[in-house]
Design a protein around this motif. Structure first.
Motif, mmCIF file in Angstrom:
data_model
loop_
_atom_site.group_PDB
_atom_site.id
_atom_site.type_symbol
_atom_site.label_atom_id
_atom_site.label_comp_id
_atom_site.label_asym_id
_atom_site.label_seq_id
_atom_site.Cartn_x
_atom_site.Cartn_y
_atom_site.Cartn_z
ATOM 1 N N ASN A 152 4.115 8.666 -2.404
ATOM 2 C CA ASN A 152 5.155 9.078 -3.355
ATOM 3 C C ASN A 152 6.243 9.837 -2.599
ATOM 4 O O ASN A 152 6.135 11.053 -2.389
ATOM 5 C CB ASN A 152 4.549 9.963 -4.438
ATOM 6 C CG ASN A 152 5.548 10.299 -5.531
ATOM 7 O OD1 ASN A 152 6.579 9.646 -5.671
ATOM 8 N ND2 ASN A 152 5.247 11.322 -6.316
ATOM 9 N N VAL B 51 0.649 3.853 -3.134
ATOM 10 C CA VAL B 51 -0.080 5.097 -2.865
ATOM 11 C C VAL B 51 0.846 6.263 -2.547
ATOM 12 O O VAL B 51 0.679 7.367 -3.074
ATOM 13 C CB VAL B 51 -1.087 4.879 -1.712
ATOM 14 C CG1 VAL B 51 -1.785 6.179 -1.364
ATOM 15 C CG2 VAL B 51 -2.100 3.811 -2.092
ATOM 16 N N LEU C 282 0.833 -1.202 0.000
ATOM 17 C CA LEU C 282 0.000 0.000 0.000
ATOM 18 C C LEU C 282 0.869 1.254 0.000
ATOM 19 O O LEU C 282 0.581 2.217 -0.729
ATOM 20 C CB LEU C 282 -0.920 -0.019 1.224
ATOM 21 C CG LEU C 282 -2.140 0.895 1.195
ATOM 22 C CD1 LEU C 282 -3.078 0.492 0.068
ATOM 23 C CD2 LEU C 282 -2.859 0.861 2.527
ATOM 24 N N CYS C 283 1.917 1.253 0.800
ATOM 25 C CA CYS C 283 2.838 2.401 0.825
ATOM 26 C C CYS C 283 3.507 2.594 -0.536
ATOM 27 O O CYS C 283 3.670 3.728 -1.000
ATOM 28 C CB CYS C 283 3.901 2.191 1.904
ATOM 29 S SG CYS C 283 3.289 2.336 3.590
#
Length: 466
Positions: free
Chosen positions: A404, A402, A398-399
Motif C-alpha cells: 500500500n 499486498v 503481488l505488489c
C-alpha cells in the motif's frame, strides 16, 4: 484542422485504452480458450478423432476450430489487446506521474493541516526523534516540514502489470513468426527424424528457422509405472541423436525433453499396436501393424479401457478390425480380430501373440502387441519472453494486491513543541488511521526517553486528532 486531428487522435486513444474494449477482448479471449478446450484440437487428440470430427462438421472446417490458438482471428484478438494495453500503459503512466507531482506540491504546512487523516502530537525530543521513527524522511530547508514515502515503487505496479502483459504478447507474436510444431506417431522400436520427415500434423510460422535434424527412437513406452506409491503419468523411453549429441532420455507429461534446440513432449495419445505378418501362398511375408486408440464411448468395467482400430490389407479387398480390453497393470494378451471382404465378414475371433489364422489361402500371424504413442516436437525460440512476462506479471500483481504505497507528511512547530503528522495512501484509504496510530505510538514512546538529551514527558498525550 490541427485541432480536429488532435481531437480525433485523442478520442481514438481514449477508445483504444478504454476498459470496455479491454473487457470485450478479455471475454473474446476466454470464449476462444473455452472452445479450444471443449473441441478436439490437432496435436492433442488422435488424428482419427480429428478426421471424424471434421467429417461430422464440414461447414466448420474452414474456421480452423481444431487449431484455434494458431488461427488468424485469435492472433488478431491478441494483437488488438496489445494495442489496448499499449495505450493503457501510457494512460496509467501519466496518471501515476500526475499523482506524484500533486503529492510533491502538497509539501506545505497549509496543505498538511488540511489533510483528513492527521494527528498532532507533542514532540519533547529533537528532530532526530522524527528521523528515528520515520526513516527516509526528507526535510525542507528550515527543518520544519518533512515528507517520507512507503513502498513508493508500488505506485508503478499497474504500469509494470500492463508492461508484463505486453511482454507476453510480444513473445506470443515472435513465437508465431518462427515457431514449429509437429506431431509424430511412433510404435515401440521405431523412429522419426524431426526436420526431415513430415509429421502427420505440422504447423509453423511464416518465418520459420531451419530445424536441425533430430532422430528420436522410441525404445519403450509405459502407461502404468509407479513411483513412491503413486501412479505416474505415461512415460516414453527414447534415444535421441542430432547435432548436439546423443543420449538416452525419459519423457513424461510433466517432464519434456530439451534437446538440440527442440522441446520434445509426451502426448496424452497412446494405444496398442498388434503386429501382424501376412504369409502369402508363395511364401512371401508382409509385416505391418494396426494402431488401436482408446474408445472413450465404450462402457468401462472394472477400470478397463477398450482400444479399437482398423486397417486395410495391402494387395487385397480385405479390411481388418481389431479391439482389445486393457486393465491397469495388466498387458493384454489377446486381440479380438474381425476380417471383412468387400461383401461380408469372413472371420471373427480372438488371437494370442504367436498364433495364426488362415483366411483364404493366406495365413495371418499375430507376432506381438506393442505400444504406440504420439510425440510432439516443438521449437519456440521466444518462449523466454513469455516466461519473463509471466514472472513480472506475478510480481507486479503481488505488489498491487499486498503493498500500500503512502506518503507521510509532517509539520514541526517548535513554539508549541508539537508535530502534526498526515498520511495519504494511494490505495486502501482505511489503512491511514492505522498507520497514524502506529507512528503516534512510536513518537510518544520516544517522548519518555530523556537519555538522548531531550525533555521527558510524564505521560503521553494527544494534542489533536482528525
Amino acid at each position: 484542422m490541427f485541432n480536429r486531428i488532435r481531437y480525433i487522435f485523442e478520442k481514438t486513444g481514449s477508445f483504444l485504452s478504454s476498459r470496455k474494449l479491454a473487457l470485450f477482448l478479455l471475454l473474446l479471449f476466454l470464449g476462444f480458450c473455452i472452445l479450444g478446450t471443449s473441441l478436439p484440437q490437432e496435436g492433442v487428440e488422435p488424428s482419427d478423432k480429428i478426421i471424424e470430427w471434421k467429417n461430422a462438421h464440414e461447414l466448420l472446417v474452414p474456421l480452423g476450430l481444431t487449431h484455434i490458438f494458431y488461427t488468424w482471428y485469435f492472433a488478431a484478438i491478441v494483437g488488438l489487446a496489445c494495442v489496448n494495453i499499449s495505450f493503457s500503459i501510457v494512460q496509467h503512466a501519466k496518471n501515476t506521474r500526475k499523482q506524484i507531482m500533486i503529492g510533491r506540491r502538497s509539501f506545505t504546512a497549509e496543505n498538511i493541516l488540511k489533510q483528513k487523516s492527521r494527528v498532532t502530537l507533542p514532540l519533547a525530543n529533537s528532530v532526530e526523534a522524527v528521523r528515528r521513527v520515520i526513516p527516509g524522511a526528507r526535510f525542507n530547508s528550515d527543518g520544519s516540514i518533512f515528507r517520507a514515502e512507503r513502498f513508493a515503487f508500488a505506485r508503478w505496479s499497474v504500469v509494470v502489470f500492463h508492461l508484463a502483459l505486453l511482454l507476453m504478447i510480444f513473445g506470443f507474436f515472435l513465437n508465431r513468426a518462427q515457431f514449429y510444431r509437429g506431431v509424430y506417431s511412433l510404435v515401440e522400436n521405431d523412429y522419426f527424424v524431426a526436420g526431415k520427415e513430415k509429421a502427420y500434423f505440422e504447423e509453423s510460422g511464416f518465418y520459420q528457422q531451419q530445424i536441425s535434424p533430430t532422430r528420436v527412437f522410441l525404445k519403450r513406452f509405459d502407461d502404468w509405472r509407479e513411483e513412491q506409491g503413486y501412479q505416474a503419468s505415461i512415460v516414453s523411453e527414447v534415444f535421441a541423436s542430432g547435432s548436439s549429441g546423443e543420449g538416452h532420455f525419459t519423457i513424461s507429461r510433466a517432464g519434456p525433453l530439451e534437446f538440440g534446440g527442440l522441446t520434445i513432449y509426451q502426448s496424452p495419445n497412446y494405444g496398442y499396436a498388434p503386429v501382424f505378418t501376412r504369409i502369402l501362398q508363395n511364401g512371401e511375408r508382409m509385416t505391418g501393424n494396426i494402431r488401436l486408440s482408446e474408445d472413450k464411448k465404450a462402457e468401462n468395467k472394472f477400470c478397463a479401457k477398450t482400444f479399437k482400430g482398423q486397417g486395410v490389407v495391402p494387395q487385397s479387398n480385405m479390411r481388418i478390425e481389431c479391439s482389445l480390453g486393457a486393465y491397469p497393470r495388466a498387458f493384454p494378451e489377446k486381440v479380438t480380430v474381425r476380417v471383412y471382404n468387400s461383401i461380408r465378414k469372413i472371420f471373427e475371433g480372438e488371437i494370442a501373440a504367436g498364433e495364426q489364422i488362415r483366411i483364404g489361402g493366406d495365413f495371418f500371424k499375430l507376432e506381438e502387441i506393442k505400444f504406440w504413442t504420439d510425440i510432439i516436437v516443438s521449437n519456440e525460440p521466444w518462449m523466454s519472453l513469455v516466461y519473463m512476462g509471466s514472472a513480472l506479471f506475478f510480481i507486479s500483481f503481488l505488489c498491487f494486491a499486498v503493498l500500500n504505497p503512502c506518503v507521510i507528511y509532517g509539520y514541526i512547530e517548535p513554539e508549541r513543541e508539537t508535530v502534526t503528522l498526515a498520511v495519504k495512501c494511494m490505495r486502501f484509504k482505511t489503512s491511514e488511521p492505522v498507520i497514524l496510530e502506529k507512528l503516534a505510538s512510536r513518537i510518544n514512546k520516544l517522548n519518555f526517553d530523556d537519555g538522548k538529551g531531550g525533555k521527558a514527558l510524564k505521560s503521553p498525550r494527544l494534542v489533536e486528532q482528525h
